[in-house]
Write a protein that holds these residues in place. Structure first.
Motif, PDB file in Angstrom:
ATOM      1  N   ASN A  75      -4.070   8.594   7.315  1.00 48.31           N
ATOM      2  CA  ASN A  75      -4.165   9.156   5.966  1.00 48.31           C
ATOM      3  C   ASN A  75      -4.717   8.102   5.010  1.00 48.31           C
ATOM      4  O   ASN A  75      -4.541   6.901   5.220  1.00 48.31           O
ATOM      5  CB  ASN A  75      -2.789   9.610   5.474  1.00 48.31           C
ATOM      6  CG  ASN A  75      -2.299  10.838   6.193  1.00 48.31           C
ATOM      7  OD1 ASN A  75      -3.085  11.645   6.668  1.00 48.31           O
ATOM      8  ND2 ASN A  75      -0.989  10.986   6.293  1.00 48.31           N
ATOM      9  N   PRO A  76      -5.372   8.526   3.932  1.00 48.71           N
ATOM     10  CA  PRO A  76      -5.870   7.558   2.955  1.00 48.71           C
ATOM     11  C   PRO A  76      -4.706   6.811   2.290  1.00 48.71           C
ATOM     12  O   PRO A  76      -3.584   7.316   2.214  1.00 48.71           O
ATOM     13  CB  PRO A  76      -6.628   8.406   1.941  1.00 48.71           C
ATOM     14  CG  PRO A  76      -6.293   9.816   2.227  1.00 48.71           C
ATOM     15  CD  PRO A  76      -5.694   9.892   3.580  1.00 48.71           C
ATOM     16  N   VAL A  77      -4.988   5.601   1.834  1.00 47.99           N
ATOM     17  CA  VAL A  77      -3.974   4.782   1.155  1.00 47.99           C
ATOM     18  C   VAL A  77      -4.559   4.214  -0.124  1.00 47.99           C
ATOM     19  O   VAL A  77      -5.777   4.185  -0.317  1.00 47.99           O
ATOM     20  CB  VAL A  77      -3.482   3.622   2.053  1.00 47.99           C
ATOM     21  CG1 VAL A  77      -2.793   4.146   3.292  1.00 47.99           C
ATOM     22  CG2 VAL A  77      -4.603   2.673   2.413  1.00 47.99           C
ATOM     23  N   ARG A  78      -3.667   3.783  -0.991  1.00 47.60           N
ATOM     24  CA  ARG A  78      -4.089   3.077  -2.200  1.00 47.60           C
ATOM     25  C   ARG A  78      -3.266   1.801  -2.301  1.00 47.60           C
ATOM     26  O   ARG A  78      -2.112   1.748  -1.872  1.00 47.60           O
ATOM     27  CB  ARG A  78      -3.911   3.941  -3.447  1.00 47.60           C
ATOM     28  CG  ARG A  78      -2.481   4.266  -3.787  1.00 47.60           C
ATOM     29  CD  ARG A  78      -2.404   5.119  -5.060  1.00 47.60           C
ATOM     30  NE  ARG A  78      -1.030   5.469  -5.340  1.00 47.60           N
ATOM     31  CZ  ARG A  78      -0.202   4.742  -6.088  1.00 47.60           C
ATOM     32  NH1 ARG A  78      -0.618   3.638  -6.656  1.00 47.60           N
ATOM     33  NH2 ARG A  78       1.038   5.137  -6.294  1.00 47.60           N
ATOM     34  N   LYS A  79      -3.866   0.764  -2.851  1.00 50.51           N
ATOM     35  CA  LYS A  79      -3.166  -0.500  -3.037  1.00 50.51           C
ATOM     36  C   LYS A  79      -2.273  -0.376  -4.264  1.00 50.51           C
ATOM     37  O   LYS A  79      -2.683   0.158  -5.294  1.00 50.51           O
ATOM     38  CB  LYS A  79      -4.166  -1.640  -3.228  1.00 50.51           C
ATOM     39  CG  LYS A  79      -3.523  -3.013  -3.193  1.00 50.51           C
ATOM     40  CD  LYS A  79      -4.545  -4.108  -3.456  1.00 50.51           C
ATOM     41  CE  LYS A  79      -5.045  -4.652  -2.157  1.00 50.51           C
ATOM     42  NZ  LYS A  79      -5.884  -5.855  -2.349  1.00 50.51           N
ATOM     43  N   VAL A  80      -1.040  -0.844  -4.149  1.00 48.12           N
ATOM     44  CA  VAL A  80      -0.083  -0.817  -5.254  1.00 48.12           C
ATOM     45  C   VAL A  80       0.025  -2.237  -5.791  1.00 48.12           C
ATOM     46  O   VAL A  80       0.292  -3.177  -5.038  1.00 48.12           O
ATOM     47  CB  VAL A  80       1.297  -0.313  -4.779  1.00 48.12           C
ATOM     48  CG1 VAL A  80       2.290  -0.317  -5.921  1.00 48.12           C
ATOM     49  CG2 VAL A  80       1.180   1.073  -4.173  1.00 48.12           C
ATOM     50  N   GLY A 139      -1.773  15.582  -1.341  1.00 46.03           N
ATOM     51  CA  GLY A 139      -1.976  14.796  -2.550  1.00 46.03           C
ATOM     52  C   GLY A 139      -0.743  14.054  -3.028  1.00 46.03           C
ATOM     53  O   GLY A 139      -0.822  13.261  -3.970  1.00 46.03           O
ATOM     54  N   ASP A 140       0.427  14.313  -2.411  1.00 40.99           N
ATOM     55  CA  ASP A 140       1.656  13.623  -2.806  1.00 40.99           C
ATOM     56  C   ASP A 140       1.630  12.182  -2.301  1.00 40.99           C
ATOM     57  O   ASP A 140       0.895  11.826  -1.382  1.00 40.99           O
ATOM     58  CB  ASP A 140       2.885  14.323  -2.217  1.00 40.99           C
ATOM     59  CG  ASP A 140       3.152  15.669  -2.874  1.00 40.99           C
ATOM     60  OD1 ASP A 140       2.617  15.918  -3.976  1.00 40.99           O
ATOM     61  OD2 ASP A 140       3.908  16.470  -2.288  1.00 40.99           O
ATOM     62  N   ASP A 141       2.497  11.371  -2.920  1.00 43.48           N
ATOM     63  CA  ASP A 141       2.649   9.991  -2.480  1.00 43.48           C
ATOM     64  C   ASP A 141       3.481   9.953  -1.211  1.00 43.48           C
ATOM     65  O   ASP A 141       4.527  10.587  -1.120  1.00 43.48           O
ATOM     66  CB  ASP A 141       3.341   9.151  -3.556  1.00 43.48           C
ATOM     67  CG  ASP A 141       2.471   8.968  -4.787  1.00 43.48           C
ATOM     68  OD1 ASP A 141       1.234   9.078  -4.654  1.00 43.48           O
ATOM     69  OD2 ASP A 141       3.020   8.700  -5.865  1.00 43.48           O
ATOM     70  N   GLY A 142       3.021   9.202  -0.237  1.00 37.73           N
ATOM     71  CA  GLY A 142       3.751   9.028   1.019  1.00 37.73           C
ATOM     72  C   GLY A 142       4.507   7.718   1.007  1.00 37.73           C
ATOM     73  O   GLY A 142       4.827   7.173  -0.046  1.00 37.73           O
ATOM     74  N   TYR A 163       0.845  -1.187   0.000  1.00 32.70           N
ATOM     75  CA  TYR A 163       0.000   0.000   0.000  1.00 32.70           C
ATOM     76  C   TYR A 163       0.884   1.242   0.000  1.00 32.70           C
ATOM     77  O   TYR A 163       2.011   1.210   0.481  1.00 32.70           O
ATOM     78  CB  TYR A 163      -0.890   0.047   1.252  1.00 32.70           C
ATOM     79  CG  TYR A 163      -2.008  -0.963   1.254  1.00 32.70           C
ATOM     80  CD1 TYR A 163      -3.248  -0.633   0.727  1.00 32.70           C
ATOM     81  CD2 TYR A 163      -1.827  -2.224   1.788  1.00 32.70           C
ATOM     82  CE1 TYR A 163      -4.288  -1.553   0.743  1.00 32.70           C
ATOM     83  CE2 TYR A 163      -2.856  -3.152   1.798  1.00 32.70           C
ATOM     84  CZ  TYR A 163      -4.082  -2.807   1.269  1.00 32.70           C
ATOM     85  OH  TYR A 163      -5.106  -3.713   1.278  1.00 32.70           O
ATOM     86  N   GLN A 164       0.340   2.340  -0.536  1.00 29.75           N
ATOM     87  CA  GLN A 164       1.043   3.617  -0.510  1.00 29.75           C
ATOM     88  C   GLN A 164       0.142   4.664   0.119  1.00 29.75           C
ATOM     89  O   GLN A 164      -1.033   4.805  -0.242  1.00 29.75           O
ATOM     90  CB  GLN A 164       1.459   4.061  -1.902  1.00 29.75           C
ATOM     91  CG  GLN A 164       2.287   5.329  -1.871  1.00 29.75           C
ATOM     92  CD  GLN A 164       3.023   5.547  -3.173  1.00 29.75           C
ATOM     93  OE1 GLN A 164       2.542   5.184  -4.225  1.00 29.75           O
ATOM     94  NE2 GLN A 164       4.180   6.147  -3.071  1.00 29.75           N
ATOM     95  N   GLU A 165       0.718   5.387   1.056  1.00 29.02           N
ATOM     96  CA  GLU A 165      -0.007   6.448   1.753  1.00 29.02           C
ATOM     97  C   GLU A 165      -0.184   7.645   0.824  1.00 29.02           C
ATOM     98  O   GLU A 165       0.704   7.971   0.035  1.00 29.02           O
ATOM     99  CB  GLU A 165       0.799   6.847   2.996  1.00 29.02           C
ATOM    100  CG  GLU A 165       0.178   7.910   3.839  1.00 29.02           C
ATOM    101  CD  GLU A 165       1.044   8.251   5.050  1.00 29.02           C
ATOM    102  OE1 GLU A 165       0.492   8.834   5.983  1.00 29.02           O
ATOM    103  OE2 GLU A 165       2.247   7.946   5.044  1.00 29.02           O
ATOM    104  N   ILE A 166      -1.335   8.300   0.914  1.00 30.25           N
ATOM    105  CA  ILE A 166      -1.579   9.537   0.172  1.00 30.25           C
ATOM    106  C   ILE A 166      -1.572  10.673   1.193  1.00 30.25           C
ATOM    107  O   ILE A 166      -2.399  10.720   2.103  1.00 30.25           O
ATOM    108  CB  ILE A 166      -2.923   9.486  -0.574  1.00 30.25           C
ATOM    109  CG1 ILE A 166      -2.938   8.299  -1.534  1.00 30.25           C
ATOM    110  CG2 ILE A 166      -3.175  10.792  -1.314  1.00 30.25           C
ATOM    111  CD1 ILE A 166      -4.290   8.001  -2.136  1.00 30.25           C
ATOM    112  N   LEU A 167      -0.604  11.566   1.059  1.00 28.95           N
ATOM    113  CA  LEU A 167      -0.444  12.668   2.010  1.00 28.95           C
ATOM    114  C   LEU A 167      -1.546  13.709   1.830  1.00 28.95           C
ATOM    115  O   LEU A 167      -2.187  13.777   0.773  1.00 28.95           O
ATOM    116  CB  LEU A 167       0.936  13.296   1.835  1.00 28.95           C
ATOM    117  CG  LEU A 167       2.124  12.349   2.079  1.00 28.95           C
ATOM    118  CD1 LEU A 167       3.434  13.055   1.774  1.00 28.95           C
ATOM    119  CD2 LEU A 167       2.108  11.829   3.503  1.00 28.95           C
ATOM    120  N   PRO A 168      -1.785  14.551   2.852  1.00 31.39           N
ATOM    121  CA  PRO A 168      -2.856  15.558   2.763  1.00 31.39           C
ATOM    122  C   PRO A 168      -2.737  16.494   1.561  1.00 31.39           C
ATOM    123  O   PRO A 168      -3.747  16.952   1.025  1.00 31.39           O
ATOM    124  CB  PRO A 168      -2.712  16.341   4.076  1.00 31.39           C
ATOM    125  CG  PRO A 168      -2.085  15.379   5.026  1.00 31.39           C
ATOM    126  CD  PRO A 168      -1.175  14.525   4.189  1.00 31.39           C
TER     127      PRO A 168
END
Length: 112
Positions: free
Chosen positions: A38-43, A13-16, A6-11
């Motif tokens: 923070n929201p995350v997206r599956k990689v 909008g950048d990739d965390g 997973y990758q964190e999405i910073l406030p």
């Protein structure tokens, strides 16, 4: 159980940071980072599948040229004298000939 990335999405909008989570395949994907919220997206990444073993493939990977290219040193034992002779490797710290006890000491010190 599979490991998911997973990758964190910073406030802003950048990739965390990326992080791994072990989950069942039936579990719902994460929506937030477990620590920051923070929201995350599956990689999606290619799976690491083992390849079939063949003697020819192993020999091609263990050639002296390939060993040196990847920064390793190879020693082979002389059956008559019991000493190890360097057959591959360019590290100047590694001597050309060592006895078994000396080789063990070098490995413990992290030289080889």
């Amino acid at each position: 159980m599979p490991t998911y990335l997973y990758q964190e999405i910073l406030p802003n909008g950048d990739d965390g940071e990326c992080f791994e989570v072990i989950q069942r395949m039936s579990d719902a994907p994460l929506k937030t980072h477990p620590q920051t919220g923070n929201p995350v997206r599956k990689v999606f990444v290619a799976p690491n599948l083992p390849t079939k073993y063949t003697e020819a493939a192993t020999k091609s990977k263990l050639t002296n040229e390939n060993v040196e290219k990847h920064g390793f040193t190879r020693y082979e034992k002389d059956k008559v004298s019991g000493k190890y002779h360097k057959t591959a490797g360019k590290d100047k710290r590694a001597p050309d000939v060592v006895n078994a006890n000396k080789l063990r000491e070098m490995q413990q010190k992290g030289i080889l």
